[in-house]
Design a protein around this motif. Structure first.
Motif, PDB file in Angstrom:
ATOM      1  N   SER A  29      37.760  21.329  39.271  1.00 49.60           N
ATOM      2  CA  SER A  29      38.113  22.116  40.502  1.00 49.60           C
ATOM      3  C   SER A  29      38.777  22.342  41.084  1.00 49.60           C
ATOM      4  CB  SER A  29      38.596  20.581  41.455  1.00 49.60           C
ATOM      5  OG  SER A  29      40.378  20.529  40.326  1.00 49.60           O
ATOM      6  N   LYS A  30      38.095  23.096  42.984  1.00 49.07           N
ATOM      7  CA  LYS A  30      38.801  23.667  42.907  1.00 49.07           C
ATOM      8  C   LYS A  30      40.138  24.099  43.347  1.00 49.07           C
ATOM      9  CE  LYS A  30      35.127  25.001  45.798  1.00 49.07           C
ATOM     10  NZ  LYS A  30      34.232  25.122  47.823  1.00 49.07           N
ATOM     11  N   GLU A  31      40.677  23.243  43.344  1.00 50.00           N
ATOM     12  CA  GLU A  31      41.866  23.155  43.425  1.00 50.00           C
ATOM     13  C   GLU A  31      42.445  23.283  42.114  1.00 50.00           C
ATOM     14  OE1 GLU A  31      45.866  20.104  43.538  1.00 50.00           O
ATOM     15  OE2 GLU A  31      44.508  19.590  44.490  1.00 50.00           O
ATOM     16  N   LEU A  32      41.872  22.967  40.822  1.00 46.31           N
ATOM     17  CA  LEU A  32      42.644  23.333  39.047  1.00 46.31           C
ATOM     18  C   LEU A  32      42.205  25.237  39.048  1.00 46.31           C
ATOM     19  CD1 LEU A  32      43.075  22.357  36.788  1.00 46.31           C
ATOM     20  CD2 LEU A  32      41.294  21.716  36.264  1.00 46.31           C
ATOM     21  N   GLN A  33      41.181  24.815  39.993  1.00 51.29           N
ATOM     22  CA  GLN A  33      40.692  26.955  39.564  1.00 51.29           C
ATOM     23  C   GLN A  33      42.043  27.752  40.524  1.00 51.29           C
ATOM     24  OE1 GLN A  33      36.976  27.640  40.317  1.00 51.29           O
ATOM     25  NE2 GLN A  33      35.831  25.890  38.943  1.00 51.29           N
ATOM     26  N   ALA A  34      41.911  26.916  40.811  1.00 51.85           N
ATOM     27  CA  ALA A  34      43.418  27.866  42.278  1.00 51.85           C
ATOM     28  C   ALA A  34      44.943  27.654  41.064  1.00 51.85           C
ATOM     29  CB  ALA A  34      43.496  26.853  43.664  1.00 51.85           C
ATOM     30  N   GLN A  35      45.016  26.834  40.971  1.00 55.70           N
ATOM     31  CA  GLN A  35      46.039  27.101  39.564  1.00 55.70           C
ATOM     32  C   GLN A  35      45.966  27.799  38.862  1.00 55.70           C
ATOM     33  OE1 GLN A  35      47.084  22.538  38.776  1.00 55.70           O
ATOM     34  NE2 GLN A  35      49.191  22.923  37.697  1.00 55.70           N
ATOM     35  N   ILE A  36      44.799  28.093  38.149  1.00 55.34           N
ATOM     36  CA  ILE A  36      44.642  28.359  36.850  1.00 55.34           C
ATOM     37  C   ILE A  36      45.053  29.634  37.074  1.00 55.34           C
ATOM     38  CG2 ILE A  36      42.743  29.162  34.763  1.00 55.34           C
ATOM     39  CD1 ILE A  36      42.024  26.467  34.998  1.00 55.34           C
ATOM     40  N   ARG A  37      44.061  29.691  37.874  1.00 54.94           N
ATOM     41  CA  ARG A  37      44.318  31.718  39.000  1.00 54.94           C
ATOM     42  C   ARG A  37      46.047  31.911  39.124  1.00 54.94           C
ATOM     43  NH1 ARG A  37      38.688  30.590  41.379  1.00 54.94           N
ATOM     44  NH2 ARG A  37      37.553  31.345  40.107  1.00 54.94           N
ATOM     45  N   ALA A  38      46.148  31.123  39.455  1.00 56.23           N
ATOM     46  CA  ALA A  38      48.064  30.980  40.458  1.00 56.23           C
ATOM     47  C   ALA A  38      48.553  31.475  38.118  1.00 56.23           C
ATOM     48  CB  ALA A  38      48.703  30.724  40.460  1.00 56.23           C
ATOM     49  N   ALA A  39      48.510  30.444  37.173  1.00 59.30           N
ATOM     50  CA  ALA A  39      49.319  30.954  36.126  1.00 59.30           C
ATOM     51  C   ALA A  39      48.221  32.253  35.747  1.00 59.30           C
ATOM     52  CB  ALA A  39      48.561  30.095  35.368  1.00 59.30           C
ATOM     53  N   GLN A  40      47.185  32.535  35.805  1.00 57.64           N
ATOM     54  CA  GLN A  40      46.856  34.206  35.141  1.00 57.64           C
ATOM     55  C   GLN A  40      47.317  34.728  35.918  1.00 57.64           C
ATOM     56  OE1 GLN A  40      42.315  33.261  36.147  1.00 57.64           O
ATOM     57  NE2 GLN A  40      42.102  33.640  33.816  1.00 57.64           N
ATOM     58  N   GLN A  41      47.933  35.152  36.627  1.00 59.77           N
ATOM     59  CA  GLN A  41      48.433  36.217  37.649  1.00 59.77           C
ATOM     60  C   GLN A  41      50.167  36.095  37.925  1.00 59.77           C
ATOM     61  OE1 GLN A  41      47.000  38.103  39.684  1.00 59.77           O
ATOM     62  NE2 GLN A  41      45.715  37.623  38.566  1.00 59.77           N
TER      63      GLN A  41
END
Length: 199
Positions: A7-19
């Motif tokens: 989901s877009k929400e999960l992708q956003a969470q992953i991107r935040a973790a990547q940062q």
């Protein structure tokens, strides 16, 4: 929780973790932990080793997450990492004298006990609940007798509900191989269950 496409929400969470957002990473681990542990345990047959493999997988994930490119959903990506971690551990533990023979876990006292299975049916009577628990335990013991590659594919498909594509990515095999291996695993399991007159 996990679909064929994150989901877009999960992708956003992953991107935040990547940062480097540690809170986002911890939330991601909470989503992944049960699936990672179950795969690790299905392969290792030992609670502490499965916990160690889970932690090692998450350490690897923290290191590699910045290079994750969303080419496949996060769950198969992490399960593939889990499998690699477990295979590495198994090579290190090859001389272990003790071999687990059932789907049991160690409780806090170090005793071997059957895995607890929650009864979600409030209407069931105690006798029916006991019968259900006994049946589940028998099926688990039968699954435990399967070869490792059959055991893990049944766990991923029938217990975790992953798609053929997700399993293929997690195990690094072709989708067609998933189908044929799953068919052989189920046939093998059915043979064991019939021999024991469970079904």
């Amino acid at each position: 929780m996990f679909d064929k496409k994150d989901s877009k929400e999960l992708q956003a969470q992953i991107r935040a973790a990547q940062q480097g957002d540690e809170r986002a990473f911890e939330q991601l681990l909470t989503l992944l932990e049960r699936s990672v542990y179950r795969l690790a345990f299905s392969m290792l047959r030992h609670k502490q080793d499965a916990e160690d493999a889970t932690q090692e997988t998450f350490i690897k994930l923290w290191r590699t997450l910045p290079s994750y490119r969303f080419e496949c959903p996060i769950l198969p990506y992490v399960l593939k990492m889990t499998r690699t971690t477990v295979l590495d551990m198994q090579r290190k533990l090859a001389r272990r004298a003790e071999h687990e023979t059932s789907l049991t876990v160690e409780n806090e006292a170090g005793e071997r006990v059957e895995m607890d299975v929650a009864d979600t049916d409030d209407q069931s009577d105690p006798a029916a609940h006991l019968s259900k628990m006994e049946l589940i335990a028998q099926v688990r013991r039968a699954i435990d007798e399967l070869p490792p590659e059959h055991r893990e594919i049944i766990l991923l498909k029938d217990m975790q509900g992953l798609s053929y594509e997700q399993i293929a990515r997690a195990l690094d095999i072709e989708a067609g191989t998933v189908a044929s291996r799953l068919a052989r695993a189920r046939k093998n399991l059915e043979k064991i269950l019939k021999t024991r007159k469970i079904f």
